[in-house]
Design a protein around this motif. Structure first.
Motif, mmCIF file in Angstrom:
data_model
loop_
_atom_site.group_PDB
_atom_site.id
_atom_site.type_symbol
_atom_site.label_atom_id
_atom_site.label_comp_id
_atom_site.label_asym_id
_atom_site.label_seq_id
_atom_site.Cartn_x
_atom_site.Cartn_y
_atom_site.Cartn_z
ATOM 1 N N MET A 1 0.786 -1.158 0.188
ATOM 2 C CA MET A 1 -0.075 -0.128 -0.051
ATOM 3 C C MET A 1 0.988 1.282 -0.142
ATOM 4 O O MET A 1 0.575 2.004 -0.901
ATOM 5 C CB MET A 1 -0.893 -0.053 1.287
ATOM 6 N N GLY A 2 1.807 1.332 0.824
ATOM 7 C CA GLY A 2 2.667 2.449 0.934
ATOM 8 C C GLY A 2 3.513 2.662 -0.549
ATOM 9 O O GLY A 2 3.486 3.953 -0.888
ATOM 10 N N GLN A 3 3.858 1.646 -1.209
ATOM 11 C CA GLN A 3 4.535 1.832 -2.601
ATOM 12 C C GLN A 3 3.384 2.541 -3.436
ATOM 13 O O GLN A 3 3.841 3.527 -4.289
ATOM 14 C CB GLN A 3 4.744 0.481 -3.174
ATOM 15 N N LYS A 4 2.330 2.098 -3.386
ATOM 16 C CA LYS A 4 1.053 2.560 -4.122
ATOM 17 C C LYS A 4 0.849 3.992 -3.913
ATOM 18 O O LYS A 4 0.574 4.991 -4.818
ATOM 19 C CB LYS A 4 -0.091 1.680 -4.293
ATOM 20 N N ILE A 5 0.891 4.455 -2.715
ATOM 21 C CA ILE A 5 0.671 5.845 -2.191
ATOM 22 C C ILE A 5 1.791 6.528 -2.644
ATOM 23 O O ILE A 5 1.584 7.928 -3.521
ATOM 24 C CB ILE A 5 0.546 6.034 -0.601
ATOM 25 N N LEU A 6 2.914 6.190 -2.675
ATOM 26 C CA LEU A 6 4.007 6.943 -3.304
ATOM 27 C C LEU A 6 4.061 7.014 -4.757
ATOM 28 O O LEU A 6 4.367 8.140 -5.230
ATOM 29 C CB LEU A 6 5.416 6.271 -2.642
ATOM 30 N N GLU A 7 3.425 6.208 -5.417
ATOM 31 C CA GLU A 7 3.441 6.317 -6.903
ATOM 32 C C GLU A 7 2.319 7.262 -7.308
ATOM 33 O O GLU A 7 2.452 7.919 -8.267
ATOM 34 C CB GLU A 7 3.187 4.985 -7.358
ATOM 35 N N GLU A 204 -7.731 9.378 -0.157
ATOM 36 C CA GLU A 204 -7.305 10.496 -0.575
ATOM 37 C C GLU A 204 -5.752 10.456 -1.163
ATOM 38 O O GLU A 204 -5.588 11.063 -2.131
ATOM 39 C CB GLU A 204 -7.424 11.602 0.317
ATOM 40 N N LEU A 205 -4.873 9.758 -0.488
ATOM 41 C CA LEU A 205 -3.597 9.842 -1.194
ATOM 42 C C LEU A 205 -3.577 9.027 -2.307
ATOM 43 O O LEU A 205 -2.828 9.471 -3.141
ATOM 44 C CB LEU A 205 -2.833 9.020 0.028
ATOM 45 N N LEU A 206 -4.311 8.077 -2.308
ATOM 46 C CA LEU A 206 -4.391 7.296 -3.667
ATOM 47 C C LEU A 206 -5.141 7.885 -4.820
ATOM 48 O O LEU A 206 -4.862 7.530 -6.107
ATOM 49 C CB LEU A 206 -4.955 5.849 -3.333
ATOM 50 N N SER A 207 -5.846 8.825 -4.758
ATOM 51 C CA SER A 207 -6.594 9.616 -5.656
ATOM 52 C C SER A 207 -5.559 10.577 -6.306
ATOM 53 O O SER A 207 -5.937 11.338 -7.323
ATOM 54 C CB SER A 207 -7.575 10.386 -5.151
ATOM 55 N N GLY A 208 -4.209 10.503 -6.239
ATOM 56 C CA GLY A 208 -3.373 11.437 -6.732
ATOM 57 C C GLY A 208 -3.321 12.846 -6.331
ATOM 58 O O GLY A 208 -3.246 13.983 -6.937
ATOM 59 N N LEU A 209 -3.404 12.758 -5.016
ATOM 60 C CA LEU A 209 -3.290 14.068 -4.235
ATOM 61 C C LEU A 209 -2.013 14.952 -4.695
ATOM 62 O O LEU A 209 -1.077 14.493 -4.732
ATOM 63 C CB LEU A 209 -2.900 13.793 -2.711
ATOM 64 N N ARG A 210 -2.534 16.262 -4.856
ATOM 65 C CA ARG A 210 -1.465 17.227 -5.231
ATOM 66 C C ARG A 210 -0.887 17.889 -3.931
ATOM 67 O O ARG A 210 -1.926 18.572 -3.359
ATOM 68 C CB ARG A 210 -1.782 18.320 -6.311
ATOM 69 N N LEU A 211 0.473 17.857 -3.871
ATOM 70 C CA LEU A 211 0.859 18.758 -2.522
ATOM 71 C C LEU A 211 1.684 19.805 -2.930
ATOM 72 O O LEU A 211 2.225 20.159 -4.004
ATOM 73 C CB LEU A 211 1.596 17.488 -1.659
#
Length: 211
Positions: A1-7, A204-211
């Protein structure tokens, strides 16, 4: 999951960031969260420790840019990990730290000129957090650099990475893990790797959050 979030997360490439702590929950209002650690290697982001249990705000994560003072939620976003306060004379970490005294405070009064700032000694602020508590919660207490540069009145204050007993207890908006896990993380963190923390609800993180 962490890897998917970072991607999934879209944030400007920062080659100097080589250590990441990732904290996420499954239900946005749940205070139970998972904490993952990653280090940037030649082949990309690699996990460091196994998944750790973490407690976050009692009302979960606030959506990006919606955190407000007193909402009982942890902020969503990516933030630098800053100053460490500790009750002890020494800490096994490369991160900057200082021994906490009874004079150390963090201002959470939105009307104070020192809102979301560290203050030592007397203050005119109507409310603040003492950094030296009767409990061990702030025995290791690291500043999460949320709403610190610039400080926006009322957007939330005193967001720390600190201790809890079991890894599951809620916080007022901070991230908390057991002392055993904190000691492992602190020993690993290195200011030369510019460590940051990514926080938010999984979806929200997996949705492509723009930071």
């Amino acid at each position: 999951m962490g890897q998917k979030i970072l991607e999934s997360i879209q944030w400007p490439d920062q080659p100097d960031v080589r250590q990441l702590v990732v904290v996420f929950n499954s239900a946005s209002a749940d205070h139970h969260a998972n904490l993952l650690t990653f280090e940037k290697m030649e082949e990309g982001w690699q996990p460091v420790f196994e998944v750790m249990q973490a407690g976050i705000g009692e009302n979960g994560f606030a959506p990006i840019n919606e955190k407000v003072e007193g909402d009982g939620k942890s902020p969503t976003g990516i933030f630098a990990l800053g100053q460490l306060f500790t009750y002890l004379d020494n800490a096994d970490t490369k991160m900057a730290f200082q021994k906490t005294t009874a004079e150390d405070k963090w201002i959470d009064d939105p009307e104070s000129e020192n809102y979301n700032r560290y203050v030592q000694g007397e203050t005119d602020a109507q409310s603040y957090e003492n950094l030296l508590l009767k409990s061990d919660a702030y025995k290791y207490c690291m500043v999460i650099e949320y709403n610190t540069n610039p400080v926006v009145k009322g957007k939330g204050s005193a967001i720390f990475f600190h201790l809890n007993k079991t890894g599951n207890e809620s916080t007022g908006g901070c991230v908390a893990i057991t002392e055993e896990n904190m000691l492992r993380v602190l020993k690993w963190l290195d200011p030369k790797s510019n460590p940051h923390i990514i926080m938010g609800n999984k979806d929200e993180l997996l949705s492509g959050l723009r930071l």
